[in-house]
Design an enzyme around this catalytic site. Structure first.
Site, short mmCIF file in Angstrom:
data_model
loop_
_atom_site.label_atom_id
_atom_site.label_comp_id
_atom_site.label_asym_id
_atom_site.label_seq_id
_atom_site.Cartn_x
_atom_site.Cartn_y
_atom_site.Cartn_z
CB CYS A 85 31.86 39.09 121.03
SG CYS A 85 32.90 37.94 120.13
CG HIS A 333 31.52 39.18 114.96
ND1 HIS A 333 31.30 40.24 115.83
CD2 HIS A 333 31.81 38.12 115.76
CE1 HIS A 333 31.46 39.83 117.08
NE2 HIS A 333 31.78 38.55 117.05
C1 LIG Z 1 35.24 30.21 108.95
C2 LIG Z 1 36.59 30.86 109.01
C3 LIG Z 1 37.53 29.98 109.82
C4 LIG Z 1 37.22 31.15 107.63
O1 LIG Z 1 37.31 30.04 106.87
P1 LIG Z 1 38.48 29.88 105.80
O2 LIG Z 1 38.00 28.76 104.99
O3 LIG Z 1 39.79 29.78 106.49
O4 LIG Z 1 38.42 31.28 105.02
P2 LIG Z 1 39.49 31.93 104.05
O5 LIG Z 1 40.01 33.18 104.68
O6 LIG Z 1 40.48 30.93 103.59
O7 LIG Z 1 38.54 32.38 102.84
C5 LIG Z 1 38.11 31.45 101.87
C6 LIG Z 1 36.81 31.95 101.24
O8 LIG Z 1 35.77 31.81 102.20
C7 LIG Z 1 35.13 33.07 102.40
N1 LIG Z 1 34.84 33.15 103.83
C8 LIG Z 1 35.72 33.28 104.86
N2 LIG Z 1 35.07 33.27 106.02
C9 LIG Z 1 33.76 33.12 105.73
C10 LIG Z 1 32.60 33.05 106.52
N3 LIG Z 1 32.67 33.13 107.85
N4 LIG Z 1 31.42 32.91 105.91
C11 LIG Z 1 31.35 32.84 104.56
N5 LIG Z 1 32.42 32.90 103.74
C12 LIG Z 1 33.60 33.04 104.33
C13 LIG Z 1 36.16 34.11 101.97
O9 LIG Z 1 35.50 35.29 101.57
C14 LIG Z 1 36.83 33.42 100.85
O10 LIG Z 1 36.01 33.54 99.69
P3 LIG Z 1 36.66 33.62 98.23
O11 LIG Z 1 37.40 32.34 98.05
O12 LIG Z 1 35.46 33.75 97.34
O13 LIG Z 1 37.56 34.81 98.26
C15 LIG Z 1 36.49 32.29 109.58
O14 LIG Z 1 35.57 33.02 108.82
C16 LIG Z 1 36.11 32.30 111.04
O15 LIG Z 1 36.83 31.87 111.89
N6 LIG Z 1 34.93 32.88 111.35
C17 LIG Z 1 34.51 33.01 112.71
C18 LIG Z 1 35.17 34.22 113.36
C19 LIG Z 1 34.97 34.20 114.85
O16 LIG Z 1 35.23 33.22 115.51
N7 LIG Z 1 34.54 35.32 115.41
C20 LIG Z 1 34.28 35.42 116.81
C21 LIG Z 1 33.04 34.69 117.11
S1 LIG Z 1 32.67 34.57 118.82
#
Ligand SMILES: CC(C)(COP(=O)(O)OP(=O)(O)OC[C@H]1O[C@@H](n2cnc3c(N)ncnc32)[C@H](O)[C@@H]1OP(=O)(O)O)[C@@H](O)C(=O)NCCC(=O)NCCS
Length: 386
Positions: A85, A333
């Site tokens: 990051c 991000h």
């Molecule tokens: C939280 C996370 C696991 C996704 O969760 P998920 O439930 O598998 O998400 P999906 O891809 O199945 O999406 C499902 C829904 O959640 C939403 N969504 C996905 N990630 C989201 C997040 N971080 N915040 C809010 N909404 C999120 C999607 O837009 C989707 O919405 P919709 O149903 O209205 O289309 C993922 O966003 C994540 O890992 N984020 C962190 C990334 C990271 O680690 N970055 C580096 C940091 S050091």
């Protein structure tokens, strides 16, 4: 060392940009920053490019050469910086050092990430490559690491899920005002608390977004900046620090020691302290991270950031606005681009060009990225150069 200014800054829209390639994103960001600087691309002598996952997620390497081609100067050399990051922020730091040392006069810093190319479990595995082999073998992914910190912070300081939700609600509210933000829908505290649990106690709304985007900056010696830009922004300090990337070998689980040391070095270089900072963009990869960062950066005593956030102290109209761009939670991000995007926000705010999200009474603006396992932090401090 000579003073260094930012004369051009630009970022693309952030989001799930299925139709855009890394080349497209870099072309837009690079050209935007050069136009903003009033500089011809031929003047650029070196490209510093932040990117973390292009090989894994897009099959493209040699990203600095892609950037050079994208902005029409394919003969200009560059280097890609990768420290998860922190990639974009580290690229900026190296660019700053080279201009400050007199090695180059005009350089381009860019950050790019195209993440939405695979199903979410594969993206999570790509991000987990920043962890040690042992931690990966144990099944560790980013939300799980930061959940450990959240649990430790809750146990030590009484931080609650409602405190965490107040970070997300604030950053979502800020993102509503940012036209380039990935997420521009209001989300209530109740919705945040009710969203699916990802890694106890972090729910989906506690996690940063998985975003595509790019950002770019043009740097030059402060003494030349006025020839190109009426509102140059000076880099007052640039600092980096590290800690073990092995999760079992940390100094603490309620603090990131790399941030503490990078912040101390930046404050010393700028001859200021945390109380002198007017606003900051900090690495809210998870809601707990923003709270810990605020304590590590010295803005609040240990355990006090949660209450201060809930009380509005870090809101856009509060005494210390934090992540007024929407942060990683709402602006998004795009890993290797995020550290450069933070600086685009700092430049825009310091120039008074942030439109509806403009903060009043700005003096010093701090940006902070935390990367790796997390195992590295980069802190920059900016001030007006006009
Ligand atoms: C939280 C996370 C696991 C996704 O969760 P998920 O439930 O598998 O998400 P999906 O891809 O199945 O999406 C499902 C829904 O959640 C939403 N969504 C996905 N990630 C989201 C997040 N971080 N915040 C809010 N909404 C999120 C999607 O837009 C989707 O919405 P919709 O149903 O209205 O289309 C993922 O966003 C994540 O890992 N984020 C962190 C990334 C990271 O680690 N970055 C580096 C940091 S050091």
């Amino acid at each position: 060392m000579r003073p260094v200014s930012i004369i051009g800054a630009y970022e693309t829209r952030w989001g799930v940009l299925k139709e855009r390639t890394i080349h497209d994103l870099l072309a837009e960001a690079g050209a935007g920053a050069l136009t903003n600087a009033g500089l011809e691309s031929e003047a650029i002598q070196f490209i510093y490019l932040g990117n973390a996952f292009a090989e894994t997620l897009t099959g493209q390497a040699a990203l600095a050469s892609v950037a050079a081609d994208a902005i029409g100067i394919p003969h200009v050399p560059g280097i890609r910086f990768e420290c998860a990051c922190c990639s974009g922020a580290a690229a900026l730091r190296d660019a700053y050092l080279h201009v400050a040392a007199g090695i180059y006069d005009f350089v381009l810093v860019a950050g790019v990430e195209k993440m939405n190319t695979r199903p979410m479990p594969e993206i999570l595995r790509a991000i987990a490559a920043s962890f040690s082999q042992e931690d990966q073998a144990a099944g560790i992914v980013a939300p799980a690491v930061f959940a450990l910190y959240a649990q430790a912070h809750m146990a030590k300081y009484g931080t609650t899920r409602a405190h965490l939700a107040s970070v997300a609600a604030k950053n979502y509210a800020n993102g509503l005002l940012n036209p380039v933000a990935h997420w521009r829908k209001p989300v209530s505290i109740d919705e945040i608390l009710a969203s699916p649990m990802i890694a106890e106690p972090l729910s989906r709304h506690d996690c940063s977004l998985v975003t595509d985007g790019a950002a770019a900056l043009v740097l030059c010696p402060a003494e030349s900046a006025g020839r190109f830009q009426t509102k140059p922004i000076n880099i007052k300090a640039s600092a980096i620090a590290g800690e073990s990337y092995k999760i079992a070998c940390r100094d603490s689980y309620t603090s990131f020691s790399s941030t503490v040391r990078a912040a101390a070095a930046a404050y010393a270089a700028a001859k200021v302290g945390p109380k002198d900072i007017s606003a900051a963009e900090t690495h809210d990869c998870f809601t707990i991270t923003e709270l810990i960062n605020l304590e590590d950066l010295g803005f609040f005593a240990r355990g006090d950031a949660a209450g201060a956030t809930q009380a509005g102290f870090t809101s856009r109209g509060g005494a210390l606005p934090i992540n007024v761009s929407g942060g990683l939670k709402a602006k998004g991000h795009a890993i290797g681009a995020t550290g450069v995007g933070q600086v685009v926000e700092a430049v825009s705010q310091l120039r008074g060009e942030a439109g509806v999200r403009q903060i009043d009474h700005l003096d010093l603006f701090l940006t902070h990225m935390l990367g790796g396992a997390p195992s590295v932090s980069v802190v920059h401090i900016f001030e007006r150069g006009y």
